[in-house]
Design a protein around this motif. Structure first.
Motif: not given
Length: 383
Positions: A43-46, A346-350, A367-368, A378-383
């Protein structure tokens, strides 16, 4: 026939040049694949989100941002340039040049460089955005400038590489290649290794020239025009080159993915691949987003295909980006797809953007960072 003088959107142009070669004059590009559901593995968190104006303003250009000293520098087509803190996402400054901009942002923590639609190279103070100088250049620049010591290097759409003094913009040297009649609307971003500028050209060649005086060191073709029509003969190294493990990897539209010797450009191996984006490296593989929308992993030593993910067909993918154990690509509907490096699953999609993600995300402090053509970042990280 030259599309540089035509100011139609990049999307319309890319649709034209993406006709299926060899299938007749009435062949058209298939519609993008419908997204298939899957069970997310991560899961990815913003972390934060920001927005800068209208972004590309439906021009479908590739505005690559600059990350330098904990700051992201980006721009919008209408002329505004933004500096954003990469830790918080807060604005640091913005300036409006009040004229269309193309090509993205280059530079370092002292100066940033942008280019105008009318062919000017502009230097700004990286701390506050104050304009330092501007210099007329020969044509549009569709990729960010590259900085080497005191030289700003740009590649223009008329087939030139040129170096300018970073202090006052005075020309220092120029290299010119032979341009074909038809090219994609874009250019490779120059890469510097030691004192050599290495880049792909619109004639299907990769060249290395001196970063000090523009003298040609070597030139190597990785795509040769074939067919009867200008469209069929279109070859272009548009996405930039990858330097990894003492080798150069480059891929051409309607050409090949090639591994070249870093010091003389001699081919080590080549395989038929068509792409308009740069390859990337991870694990022991080279990853490519093909023109058909496949993401493919090749063994970097043997060029063997390790896996292929074909469920994103014709979704106009960005270049792949390595993020830890994963591969990330953006698409034409604002989605980010996260794939396993091991098998391409596929492991995740946002969906961080409402419009086309034209430029590959970048990585900062694990961070992505995603920029959309709608002006979102936006910046995203893996939960």
């Amino acid at each position: 026939m030259n599309f540089y003088s035509d100011r139609r959107s990049y999307w319309a142009l890319f649709f034209v040049v993406s006709l299926l070669v060899g299938c007749g004059d009435d062949a058209v590009r298939p519609p993008p694949a419908e997204l298939q559901s899957f069970e997310p593995q991560i899961e990815l968190d913003r972390v934060w989100k920001n927005s800068f104006g209208d972004g590309q303003d439906e021009q479908f250009l590739q505005f690559a941002p600059l990350l330098a000293g904990g700051t992201l520098y980006d721009l919008e087509y209408d002329g505004e340039i933004y500096a954003i803190d990469l830790e918080s996402g807060d604005d640091l400054w913005d300036v409006d040049l009040d004229e269309p901009l193309v090509g993205g942002v280059g530079g370092d923590t002292q100066q940033v460089f942008v280019t105008t639609f009318d062919g000017e190279l502009v230097a700004l103070n990286a701390v506050d955005g104050a304009e330092l100088w501007r210099k007329a250049i020969s044509a549009e620049v569709m990729a960010p400038a590259t900085l080497f010591l005191d030289t700003v290097i740009v590649q223009t759409v008329d087939g030139k590489l040129a170096g300018y003094d970073r202090n006052d913009g005075e020309p220092k040297w120029e290299y010119r290649s032979t341009e074909p009649a038809l090219t994609l609307r874009g250019t490779s971003r120059p890469t510097v290794f030691q004192d050599a500028v290495i880049t792909g050209m619109s004639n299907g060649a990769v060249v290395a020239v001196s970063a000090r005086n523009g003298q040609l060191f070597w030139e190597q073709k990785i795509a040769v025009p074939k067919g009867k029509t200008e469209l069929e003969r279109l070859v272009d190294v548009d996405g930039g080159v990858l330097l990894s493990d003492d080798a150069i990897y480059a891929v051409a539209y309607q050409g090949q993915l090639s591994r070249l010797n870093l010091f003389n450009g001699k081919p080590v191996w080549s395989i038929p691949v068509s792409s308009r984006t740069a390859p990337t490296a991870g694990f022991t593989n080279i990853y490519v987003s093909t023109i058909e929308g496949d993401v493919v992993a090749y063994d970097r030593e043997t060029q063997t295909e390790i896996w292929k993910q074909s469920d994103l067909a014709y979704r106009e993918l960005t270049a792949p980006v390595v993020w830890g154990n994963y591969i990330v690509v953006g698409d034409l509907e604002g989605y980010i797809h996260v794939l396993s490096q091991v098998d391409g699953a596929f492991v995740a999609r946002i969906q961080p953007a409402s419009e086309y993600i034209a430029v590959a995300p970048v990585i900062y402090d694990n961070k992505l960072i995603v920029t959309g053509s709608d002006g979102s970042v936006s910046a995203w990280e893996i939960r």
